[in-house]
Motif scaffolding. Sequence first.
Motif, PDB file in Angstrom:
ATOM      1  N   SER A   1      21.527  46.412  42.567  1.00 16.54           N
ATOM      2  CA  SER A   1      22.044  47.532  41.777  1.00 16.54           C
ATOM      3  C   SER A   1      22.399  47.124  40.348  1.00 16.54           C
ATOM      4  O   SER A   1      22.845  47.954  39.563  1.00 16.54           O
ATOM      5  N   LYS A   2      22.225  45.823  40.039  1.00 12.84           N
ATOM      6  CA  LYS A   2      22.577  45.283  38.719  1.00 12.84           C
ATOM      7  C   LYS A   2      24.018  45.624  38.348  1.00 12.84           C
ATOM      8  O   LYS A   2      24.324  45.983  37.209  1.00 12.84           O
ATOM      9  N   ASP A   3      24.881  45.491  39.359  1.00 11.41           N
ATOM     10  CA  ASP A   3      26.305  45.797  39.182  1.00 11.41           C
ATOM     11  C   ASP A   3      27.003  44.571  38.610  1.00 11.41           C
ATOM     12  O   ASP A   3      27.553  43.747  39.333  1.00 11.41           O
ATOM     13  N   ILE A   4      26.993  44.450  37.287  1.00 10.72           N
ATOM     14  CA  ILE A   4      27.486  43.242  36.637  1.00 10.72           C
ATOM     15  C   ILE A   4      28.992  43.091  36.777  1.00 10.72           C
ATOM     16  O   ILE A   4      29.520  41.977  36.839  1.00 10.72           O
ATOM     17  N   ARG A   5      29.709  44.205  36.829  1.00 10.89           N
ATOM     18  CA  ARG A   5      31.176  44.124  36.958  1.00 10.89           C
ATOM     19  C   ARG A   5      31.573  43.424  38.252  1.00 10.89           C
ATOM     20  O   ARG A   5      32.409  42.523  38.261  1.00 10.89           O
ATOM     21  N   ASN A   6      30.986  43.859  39.355  1.00  9.52           N
ATOM     22  CA  ASN A   6      31.315  43.247  40.643  1.00  9.52           C
ATOM     23  C   ASN A   6      30.775  41.824  40.741  1.00  9.52           C
ATOM     24  O   ASN A   6      31.388  40.970  41.397  1.00  9.52           O
ATOM     25  N   LEU A   7      29.646  41.559  40.113  1.00 11.01           N
ATOM     26  CA  LEU A   7      29.117  40.192  40.112  1.00 11.01           C
ATOM     27  C   LEU A   7      30.062  39.248  39.370  1.00 11.01           C
ATOM     28  O   LEU A   7      30.277  38.113  39.803  1.00 11.01           O
ATOM     29  N   LEU A   8      30.626  39.702  38.273  1.00  6.49           N
ATOM     30  CA  LEU A   8      31.583  38.879  37.525  1.00  6.49           C
ATOM     31  C   LEU A   8      32.850  38.646  38.344  1.00  6.49           C
ATOM     32  O   LEU A   8      33.446  37.572  38.293  1.00  6.49           O
ATOM     33  N   SER A   9      33.242  39.655  39.090  1.00  5.06           N
ATOM     34  CA  SER A   9      34.409  39.510  39.967  1.00  5.06           C
ATOM     35  C   SER A   9      34.138  38.473  41.056  1.00  5.06           C
ATOM     36  O   SER A   9      35.002  37.632  41.362  1.00  5.06           O
ATOM     37  N   LEU A  10      32.939  38.515  41.631  1.00  5.63           N
ATOM     38  CA  LEU A  10      32.567  37.530  42.648  1.00  5.63           C
ATOM     39  C   LEU A  10      32.494  36.130  42.049  1.00  5.63           C
ATOM     40  O   LEU A  10      32.896  35.142  42.682  1.00  5.63           O
ATOM     41  N   TYR A  11      31.973  36.060  40.824  1.00  7.07           N
ATOM     42  CA  TYR A  11      31.858  34.761  40.155  1.00  7.07           C
ATOM     43  C   TYR A  11      33.241  34.138  39.949  1.00  7.07           C
ATOM     44  O   TYR A  11      33.434  32.940  40.187  1.00  7.07           O
ATOM     45  N   LYS A  12      34.183  34.940  39.522  1.00  5.46           N
ATOM     46  CA  LYS A  12      35.540  34.436  39.290  1.00  5.46           C
ATOM     47  C   LYS A  12      36.147  33.927  40.597  1.00  5.46           C
ATOM     48  O   LYS A  12      36.754  32.855  40.637  1.00  5.46           O
ATOM     49  N   GLN A  13      35.977  34.691  41.656  1.00  6.69           N
ATOM     50  CA  GLN A  13      36.498  34.289  42.960  1.00  6.69           C
ATOM     51  C   GLN A  13      35.863  32.981  43.425  1.00  6.69           C
ATOM     52  O   GLN A  13      36.559  32.065  43.898  1.00  6.69           O
ATOM     53  N   ALA A  14      34.551  32.875  43.289  1.00  8.12           N
ATOM     54  CA  ALA A  14      33.839  31.657  43.689  1.00  8.12           C
ATOM     55  C   ALA A  14      34.275  30.475  42.840  1.00  8.12           C
ATOM     56  O   ALA A  14      34.395  29.342  43.341  1.00  8.12           O
TER      57      ALA A  14
END
Length: 344
Positions: A99-112
């Motif tokens: 879905s190219k959902d960059i907001r949630n991807l950035l959130s996942l990146y921060k968590q990881a």
Amino acid sequence: EISKLKYALVFLPDDMKPSLDSQIDEVKKFMEENRRTQQQELELLLKSEDGSEESIQKIGLLAKKFKNEIMKEYLHQLQKEVQQKNSALKTNTSKFIESKDIRNLLSLYKQAFFYRKHLEELIPQTKQTVEFIRSSILKIVENSCETINGIESTSNNNSQAIEKSLENVLLCVDFSETFEKEQSEPLLLSKENLNKIIQSLEKMSKYLKAISENYSNSLESMKASDTSKSLKTLKHFQQLFEFIRNFAGFYHDEKTKKVLMDIGKIPNYEELISDFKKAIIHLQEEINVELLSEQTTMNEEKRDEFFKEIAENLKRLNDFASKFRDFDIDSLDIKEMEREAHEN
């Protein structure tokens, strides 16, 4: 160890057995209580983990405690749980990539990243998770830059692809700027990544400013076709302009901010229409003049020039009426103005 003590108890004198047996039972109760406490603490921390650094740091501290106190059972359980969470992060990343959902991807990146920061020593998989999510985000950034670079070919289509791509790169720049300052280390975007983003933004800025300048020049020269074409393109990107003006006030690195501010200076659609109305009204005024005057009755050469100019202005007005029939311009009926001019 308790079983060994129990076994040794058999070989002690009878008068010593009750005392030691009681002490062994106390130790056993203490160990069982400690086991329940550690189990509850582990379950509570894992359950309350909300993606914040604080909650993940607590898990990391507990893992070190288990390691230092040689509590292998709990350490293995913790490692297993964290590995499962990292696997879930990867699974969710794959979903958001589609879905190219960059907001949630950035959130996942921060968590990881927080898992890697506080648990990499004990769980190497956390580093792999960070790299997987980062590479996924950078792929979207790369595709977004390509879309922005192709802005000229999208001018006659829906501009949502440009807006979405612009949002993607700006969110990444903003995240990289703020998060890297918090963590004091380079994370998401490299200098090369940032340079590519800046180049794409500058290309978009150059194109949009050229269209705006062409509109102004065409309107000043009364070229209906070029004016209409430029205005259609600028109208097409009005939501994009609005997005940029709203985003320009956020904190970014100076190069990005400068490009956004430059694009934000391009007149909005209302301003463009206002200039257009003034130009058309002025054109009408030049047509609706007194035909019988000293200039038209006393001097043949000046009369010919006068009527030639009126004819040219009538043609211009006719061209504008034709080219702008699809524009809904409030309080300005060019076709009616043209009819009145001909009647006069």
